[in-house]
Design a protein around this motif. Sequence first.
Motif: not given
Length: 427
Positions: A76, A86, A125, A184
């Motif tokens: 991240f 996601l 991700y 997200a």
Amino acid sequence: MFEQAMARIAGRFRRVEPRATARAFLLGLLSGIERKNCWQLAEQAGHARPGPMQRLLRSARWDADAVRDDIRAYVFEHLGADVGVLIVDETGFLKKGAASAGVQRQYTGTAGRIENSQVGVFLTYASSKGRALIDRRLYLPDTAWCQDTQRRTRAGVPDKTQFATKPTLAGQMIAAALDAGIDASCVTGDEAYGQDPVLRALLESRRVGYVLAVACSTRVRINQGRTAVRADAVTDRLPASAWHRQSAGAGAKGPRHYDWAWIEIGADRHRHLLIRRNPGSGELAFYLCWSPRRVPLSGLVKVAGTRWCIEESFQAAKGQVGLDHYQVRHWIAWHRHITLAMLALAFLAALAADATPTRTAQPNRPARSTDPIDLTVPEIRHLFGVLLNPPSTCPHRLLHWSNWRRCHQATARRSHYRRRLRDHSSG
């Protein structure tokens, strides 16, 4: 950047020896060796035996889940963006025998049929900066494993581990990512996850939108919730003007254009059925969509197209960093190998993002420019392996490992022969 990634997980190892072995393990995963199991990784690292690598996966004292948390934060930090998504999906690991944790004959998309395999559920991700795997769960079948105490004990399955469906495992990973501060905007996945109402309810309760594939037989409520119909029946009622040609994102051969239509379902204006039609074959795909706020059709289309990022992550993880090259059976060893492979992939994704130049929007640039494409994960892995991790070519070391492998194989063969003779005489 590699040293920074290693420093991030250094505190998870209580002793310097497993920490150094983990570093060598990761360098091996990033190298160009053909198979990335403990034998080959130990040879690549210059070890005389595979013992240190095997102990790292089986008995050394370190917390793979804590390293997983570090990977999630690392991804991240390097790939985070305002419109991160996601993605949940599963992948199979073909195995022989019945001793590996979670193995049984089951369908796996890796083979496209029912095979003896393990199945792992993963969370990726993805953003405009790149994508990487950030969590994993090994699926443990109910009858064959969860209810067989002796089998669980032999494979090292923790007593607290209970049966959970794949959508349940996906929900656990999504909740953990959100609790860890992963921002997200949406979640996407295929039919195995879109069909699960509990997973959809979890996402709505967390105020996270979703674009989840569902079967054509899924029943939806139209006319402000008054009429229940099959999803494919809705398609027949749509006028030609309802369809819009939009790209689901760039593919290997250019933009992936499909015809898209959407219709409100339920009683609120935040829930839609999204329909995708292949312009050539007419093949249809259906998605249930929900968002805490109004989202345009183009936004839903973009999320639906993002789902393929996890397939690309699986391909890179298996092809570049040996995600499926392990030769372990134990529950702990599986999670440790998978976690270290995820870290290797996350490092490559972060390096690729860092090396990508910032450009102004030029939609036609790829068609006109003679510049090379941006550095990719496979290209970076190749450069890293050749320049920073040269293979050991000492003849003495090569012959040492050849002799060690053949001695080990001879021992295994004698053991198999004795077992067969014993079984034959007792029969």
